[in-house]
Design a protein around this motif. Structure first.
Motif, short mmCIF file in Angstrom:
data_model
loop_
_atom_site.label_atom_id
_atom_site.label_comp_id
_atom_site.label_asym_id
_atom_site.label_seq_id
_atom_site.Cartn_x
_atom_site.Cartn_y
_atom_site.Cartn_z
N ALA A 82 0.84 -1.20 0.00
CA ALA A 82 0.00 0.00 0.00
C ALA A 82 0.87 1.25 0.00
O ALA A 82 0.58 2.23 -0.71
N LEU A 83 1.95 1.25 0.78
CA LEU A 83 2.87 2.39 0.79
C LEU A 83 3.47 2.61 -0.59
O LEU A 83 3.57 3.74 -1.08
N ALA A 84 3.88 1.52 -1.25
CA ALA A 84 4.46 1.62 -2.59
C ALA A 84 3.45 2.16 -3.59
O ALA A 84 3.79 2.97 -4.47
N MET A 85 2.20 1.72 -3.48
CA MET A 85 1.18 2.19 -4.42
C MET A 85 0.80 3.64 -4.15
O MET A 85 0.47 4.40 -5.08
N LEU A 86 0.84 4.05 -2.89
CA LEU A 86 0.62 5.47 -2.59
C LEU A 86 1.74 6.30 -3.18
O LEU A 86 1.51 7.38 -3.75
N TYR A 87 2.97 5.82 -3.04
CA TYR A 87 4.12 6.49 -3.64
C TYR A 87 3.94 6.58 -5.15
O TYR A 87 4.19 7.64 -5.76
N ALA A 88 3.49 5.50 -5.78
CA ALA A 88 3.28 5.49 -7.23
C ALA A 88 2.21 6.51 -7.62
O ALA A 88 2.32 7.17 -8.66
N LYS A 89 1.18 6.63 -6.81
CA LYS A 89 0.13 7.62 -7.08
C LYS A 89 0.73 9.02 -7.15
O LYS A 89 0.43 9.81 -8.06
N TYR A 90 1.59 9.33 -6.19
CA TYR A 90 2.19 10.67 -6.18
C TYR A 90 3.24 10.84 -7.27
O TYR A 90 3.47 11.96 -7.75
N MET A 91 3.85 9.75 -7.71
CA MET A 91 4.71 9.82 -8.89
C MET A 91 3.87 10.17 -10.13
O MET A 91 4.30 10.98 -10.96
N ASP A 92 2.69 9.57 -10.24
CA ASP A 92 1.78 9.92 -11.34
C ASP A 92 1.48 11.42 -11.33
O ASP A 92 1.50 12.09 -12.37
N ILE A 93 1.18 11.94 -10.15
CA ILE A 93 0.83 13.36 -10.04
C ILE A 93 2.02 14.24 -10.40
O ILE A 93 1.90 15.21 -11.16
N ALA A 94 3.20 13.88 -9.89
CA ALA A 94 4.40 14.69 -10.16
C ALA A 94 4.74 14.72 -11.64
O ALA A 94 5.28 15.73 -12.13
N HIS A 95 4.46 13.63 -12.36
CA HIS A 95 4.84 13.55 -13.77
C HIS A 95 3.74 14.04 -14.72
O HIS A 95 4.00 14.17 -15.92
N ASN A 96 2.57 14.33 -14.21
CA ASN A 96 1.46 14.67 -15.11
C ASN A 96 0.75 15.97 -14.74
O ASN A 96 -0.35 16.23 -15.22
N THR A 97 1.36 16.78 -13.88
CA THR A 97 0.79 18.09 -13.54
C THR A 97 1.90 19.13 -13.58
O THR A 97 3.09 18.81 -13.48
N GLU A 98 1.51 20.38 -13.68
CA GLU A 98 2.46 21.49 -13.68
C GLU A 98 2.03 22.58 -12.71
O GLU A 98 2.60 23.66 -12.70
N ASP A 99 1.05 22.32 -11.88
CA ASP A 99 0.54 23.32 -10.95
C ASP A 99 1.05 23.02 -9.54
O ASP A 99 2.06 22.34 -9.35
#
Length: 586
Positions: free
Chosen positions: A361-378
């Protein structure tokens, strides 16, 4: 030991019921992705891990790697498995689409990486470091270097390495002495020796791209004088194909405790031709692009080992008949009950399970925030990066510490058989032990967390991480669990604020206890969150299993947190009090 089984039901639960992955992708404008596609990728990745990579694990450990006439050979089947991996596009999952990559979200790729680690850690290491090299080149290299190297690395046609450590310079890279002399044509002559280089040479591909830290002639002393260079095994010709052999190669293979099927090389660079990556004297910053990714990936190694050990121990405990259960006969038609009914064995299994599923679960939460970091600019990108920076040392150290404990428990469940090679449990323990050492020892991770990420942080990493976990808590429906999770998270946050006021000696002395305290606390929050989501998921096995495991974690594992808290607040003076002959009485 039984064959590896991909934990698909748990991934499905985490994606669909816990992370609400469809909503997550929609919020990032990733409408082409959804839970069904994610599960298709994960299922196929699991099939590859289980059917192709896992069967090579034990034989690879027995055979190991060999260096003959300057060339490294890996165990039979390893190269063929890699070629299949590349042909089916697995190496390109996270690569830039402009260079032949698939651009998949991290939340799709991370589960595949976990399963590869469970199946065969030695095999996974080469592909892991190639992905890290891709990140560094993508972010820091010139367009010219990207054009030559990036597509081949993303596809897996070529592999990459990370060359930091020298015989006299490990965690302290300020002592690094490898040299880079300008050749006058934009390239540099790299000279020096590196040790502990994973996949420094092998027989998988026709070229290997080394990322090497070295000093220019005018470099200032210390880490501010380090530059990063790209040094290929073979210099590409005018068509981009491997041409002349470069003056770089292995002089020895390390003889290791574990990961014996992974070629760990001593590398010599004798005026090898290389090219600068990024700005001069900024090599450490460039290399940290690789290292931060690699540190999370090493955390996945601990998680993968936990899962593999749990599966092996669970299978054995269900089959091994010994004595009668103290709560009464469980299998009246047999001469004895399976040891899974022994409370102490069940305790070990649930410890493994709570670590594996909690860290997943910790790894998947980390992956979620990796998605956000790589797909947003705000502002979401800045917030996500702050969360990732704080969690990186936690993932690396806590997930590998618990990985070692889980594999040790796997040996223990098997009893004497666990100590015997043919059962496979001792290999898991040997293999995962390195994960606590490379990419920065877990002690270094603890110093990083309590230092850069907490007491010296000016970017609000603690607050961002608190908000990320508080979002999970706010979504808990069951009132008692929600209140307990709120109290747990608030205690951790308040304690962390107090630690910010520690003096430097107490910061250093309390680092490992703070990291463990943080790991147990945040995993506790994750377990309360998962248990609540499981109660609504419609799968009775997951609902009951998650809720009961949450209770076990809260009552049997989470109390460790308070022990680490007590040690954290003890003065560091007691650590430094013993000196000289007081250690050994000589």
């Amino acid at each position: 030991m039984p064959g590896y089984l991909p934990p698909l039901a748990d991934f499905r639960f985490l994606l669909q019921d816990w992370l609400k992955i469809n909503e997550h992708y929609a919020s990032l404008g990733l409408g082409e992705f959804d839970a069904d596609l994610a599960m298709e990728v994960i299922e196929q990745g699991g099939k590859f891990a289980a059917d192709v990579v896992a069967p090579l694990n034990r034989e690879g450990d027995e055979y190991g790697c060999h260096l003959t006439d300057g060339k490294v050979s890996t165990p039979q089947g390893f190269a063929q498995a890699y070629h299949s991996y590349v042909e089916n596009g697995w190496n390109a999952m996270l690569g830039d689409v402009n260079y032949g990559g698939q651009g998949l979200p991290y939340s799709m790729a991370v589960p595949v990486h976990e399963m590869l680690n469970s199946a065969n850690l030695s095999w996974r290491l080469t592909t892991m470091l190639t992905e890290s090299a891709v990140l560094a080149i993508t972010k820091h290299a010139s367009d010219e270097l990207k054009a030559i190297y990036l597509e081949k690395l993303i596809s897996g046609e070529w592999t990459g390495t990370m060359n930091l450590t020298e015989p006299h310079a490990g965690s302290d890279l300020s002592l690094l002495s490898a040299k880079a002399e300008p050749n006058g044509d934009g390239s540099y002559a790299i000279t020096g020796s590196k040790i502990f280089i994973t996949a420094g040479d092998h027989d998988w591909t026709d070229n290997i791209i080394h990322m090497v830290l070295a000093r220019l002639p005018d470099a200032p002393a210390g880490v501010k004088g380090i530059s990063l260079f790209l040094v290929p095994k073979f210099l590409p010709d005018q068509n981009g194909n491997p041409g002349k052999r470069n003056a770089a190669g292995p002089s020895a293979l390390e003889k290791k405790m574990g990961i014996k099927a992974s070629p760990t090389c001593v590398m010599n660079f004798d005026g090898a031709t290389g090219w600068l990556i990024g700005e001069a004297h900024q090599g450490l910053a460039c290399m940290f692009t690789m290292m931060n990714d690699a540190r999370f990936q090493v955390g996945l190694e601990g998680l993968g080992a936990s899962e593999a050990a749990f599966q092996g121990a669970l299978s054995y405990a269900r089959e091994r008949l010994q004595s009668r259960a103290p709560q009464g006969i469980q299998q009246p038609n047999d001469k004895a009950d399976a040891i899974i009914f022994q409370p102490d064995v069940a305790r070990m299994l649930l410890t493994q399970k709570s670590f594996a599923e909690g860290c997943r679960a910790l790894a998947m939460l980390y992956a979620k925030y990796m998605d956000i970091a790589h797909n947003t600019e705000d502002d979401r990108k800045e917030e996500a990066n702050a969360v990732l920076q704080f969690l990186t040392p936690v993932c690396k150290a806590f997930m590998t510490d618990t990985g070692l404990e889980a594999t040790s428990l796997g040996v223990q469940v098997y009893g004497g058989h666990g100590y015997i090679r043919e059962w496979g449990m001792e290999q898991l323990m040997r293999d995962v032990r390195i994960a606590m050492l490379y990419e920065g020892t877990n002690g270094i991770q603890a110093q990083d967390l309590i230092g850069r990420k907490l007491t010296r942080d000016k970017q609000g990493m603690l607050d961002s991480t608190y908000r990320a976990f508080n979002e999970l808590v706010s979504n808990i429906v069951q009132p008692n669990n929600k209140q307990t999770a709120e109290q747990l998270l608030q205690e951790w946050y308040t304690t962390s604020q107090t630690v910010k006021g520690f003096d430097p000696v107490n910061v250093s002395g309390g680092a490992c206890d703070y990291l463990q305290y943080t790991g147990y606390a945040l995993l506790g929050v994750l377990w309360y969150s998962m248990a609540d989501a499981a109660s609504q998921c419609g799968n009775p096995h997951i609902a009951a299993g998650k809720q009961k495991t949450c209770t076990f974690y809260a009552e049997r594992i989470l109390p460790r947190m308070q022990g680490h808290k007590a040690a954290l607040f003890a003065e560091a003076a007691n650590i430094l009090a013993v000196s000289g002959s007081e250690f050994d009485y000589l």
